[in-house]
Write a protein that holds these residues in place. Structure first.
Motif, PDB file in Angstrom:
ATOM      1  N   TRP A  58      36.795  38.707  47.391  1.00 24.96           N
ATOM      2  CA  TRP A  58      38.247  38.505  47.355  1.00 24.96           C
ATOM      3  C   TRP A  58      38.994  39.777  47.725  1.00 24.96           C
ATOM      4  CZ3 TRP A  58      38.959  33.496  47.064  1.00 24.96           C
ATOM      5  CH2 TRP A  58      38.003  32.702  46.417  1.00 24.96           C
ATOM      6  N   ASP A  59      38.358  40.926  47.587  1.00 27.33           N
ATOM      7  CA  ASP A  59      38.992  42.195  47.920  1.00 27.33           C
ATOM      8  C   ASP A  59      38.570  42.714  49.290  1.00 27.33           C
ATOM      9  OD1 ASP A  59      40.464  42.940  45.339  1.00 27.33           O
ATOM     10  OD2 ASP A  59      38.453  42.479  44.606  1.00 27.33           O
ATOM     11  N   GLY A  60      37.961  41.844  50.100  1.00 28.06           N
ATOM     12  CA  GLY A  60      37.581  42.240  51.442  1.00 28.06           C
ATOM     13  C   GLY A  60      36.485  43.281  51.456  1.00 28.06           C
ATOM     14  N   ILE A  61      36.568  44.210  52.402  1.00 28.90           N
ATOM     15  CA  ILE A  61      35.489  45.156  52.636  1.00 28.90           C
ATOM     16  C   ILE A  61      35.216  46.052  51.428  1.00 28.90           C
ATOM     17  CG2 ILE A  61      36.931  46.967  53.641  1.00 28.90           C
ATOM     18  CD1 ILE A  61      34.732  47.392  55.748  1.00 28.90           C
ATOM     19  N   VAL A  62      36.192  46.233  50.548  1.00 28.86           N
ATOM     20  CA  VAL A  62      35.974  47.116  49.391  1.00 28.86           C
ATOM     21  C   VAL A  62      35.358  46.367  48.211  1.00 28.86           C
ATOM     22  CG1 VAL A  62      37.871  48.643  50.042  1.00 28.86           C
ATOM     23  CG2 VAL A  62      38.306  46.765  48.439  1.00 28.86           C
TER      24      VAL A  62
END
Length: 315
Positions: A58-62
């Motif tokens: 849900w927080d993308g690449i991080v």
């Protein structure tokens, strides 16, 4: 030269839905359904490598950092290294110990494909996108992130054939003198943890600085990824002038727009690059320029099919 159709992952995930009773549907159920759809779409498109899809990121690449118990979601931040340009900045407040999240995601699909590809953010990119409230030194912080990722990758299931390490910050926020060598060392630490799969460091958003590119080639990796959509001329110049790894990934399909190019166009971009560089590549990973998180579902399916068709032998 073998051509392998794949993606750098982070396929589009829906916003966590509401169950109609005022509470969210359990995330694990939503992730499972989206994962199933992503696997089916990749199989139907005849991709040569299949990613888990990162439906739970849900927080993308991080996400692999944010999911850690010692990391908090900080304030909104902006970076072109993130698919939507805006993300919640991870704040590292304690030691980055092993948590097994990457391995658990891949174990859920390991028996469903014989061509599994892992996706992981690179240590340099994570160090630029996060805030350090624990280590106190930029070099130590980056090394800790690299060690964390290495531990996660060492626990991947045996089914993994390829690992894509995503390093867009090498272009979005390139390291300066000294830092470029440390970034290469961190990437080398991550790659060294992978013993039975090929490691591809995929960069996108432009072309690498010459010195950053040179240091990246010092890492023990199998392939470097170049974004031909953003800057094909400089990518060809770098490889022609300075060489590259034995294999290569080429971002020939545009994942940042709903438009989908024909398979013939994707093949022509690979051929163009091959004609302008002297290397005899063992493998060319034919892929998108960046992650696919911003594509609508219908365009995702069309993009995957174009990639699959682009590596189908022509009669």
């Amino acid at each position: 030269m073998s051509r392998i159709a794949t993606t750098p992952g982070l396929l589009p995930s829906p916003v966590a839905p509401d169950d109609g009773g005022g509470g969210p549907t359990p995330v694990v159920a939503a992730d499972s359904a989206v994962r199933d759809a992503h696997l089916a779409a990749q199989r139907d498109a005849d991709l040569d490598r299949v990613v888990e899809g990162q439906a739970g990121w849900w927080d993308g690449i991080v996400h692999p950092l944010v999911a850690h118990d010692n990391v908090a979601r900080g304030p909104l931040a902006h970076s072109t290294a993130v698919a939507r340009g805006v993300y919640r900045r991870p704040v590292v407040a304690g030691p980055l110990t092993f948590d097994g999240g990457l391995g658990a995601d891949l174990a859920a699909v390991a028996d469903r494909t014989a061509s599994l590809q892992a996706v992981v953010p690179g240590p340099y990119t994570l160090s630029t996108l996060a805030t350090d409230d624990h280590y106190g030194d930029p070099a130590e912080f980056q090394a800790a992130i690299a060690a964390f990722l290495a531990d996660e990758l060492a626990a991947l299931p045996d089914a993994v054939a390829t690992v894509f390490v995503l390093e867009p910050s090498l272009i979005a926020a390139p390291p300066g003198d000294g830092a470029d060598e440390r970034a290469s060392d961190a990437i080398d630490t991550v790659a060294a943890a992978v013993t039975d799969a090929d490691v591809v460091v995929h960069t996108y958003g432009g072309a690498l600085d010459e010195k950053v590119h040179a240091h990246l080639l010092d890492a023990a990796i199998d392939a470097v990824g170049y974004d031909l959509i953003a800057d094909h001329e400089d990518a060809a110049y770098l490889v022609g002038e300075y060489g590259t790894a034995d294999s290569i990934a080429l971002g020939v399909a545009n994942a940042r727009t709903p438009a989908v190019d024909a398979p013939a166009t994707l093949r022509e971009r690979v051929d163009w690059f091959d004609d302008r560089t002297p290397n005899d590549f063992a493998t060319v990973y034919t892929t998108t320029d960046s992650v696919l998180a911003t594509l609508p579902q219908s365009r995702l399916v069309a993009q995957l099919r174009a990639l699959g068709a682009a590596t189908t032998p022509q009669s």
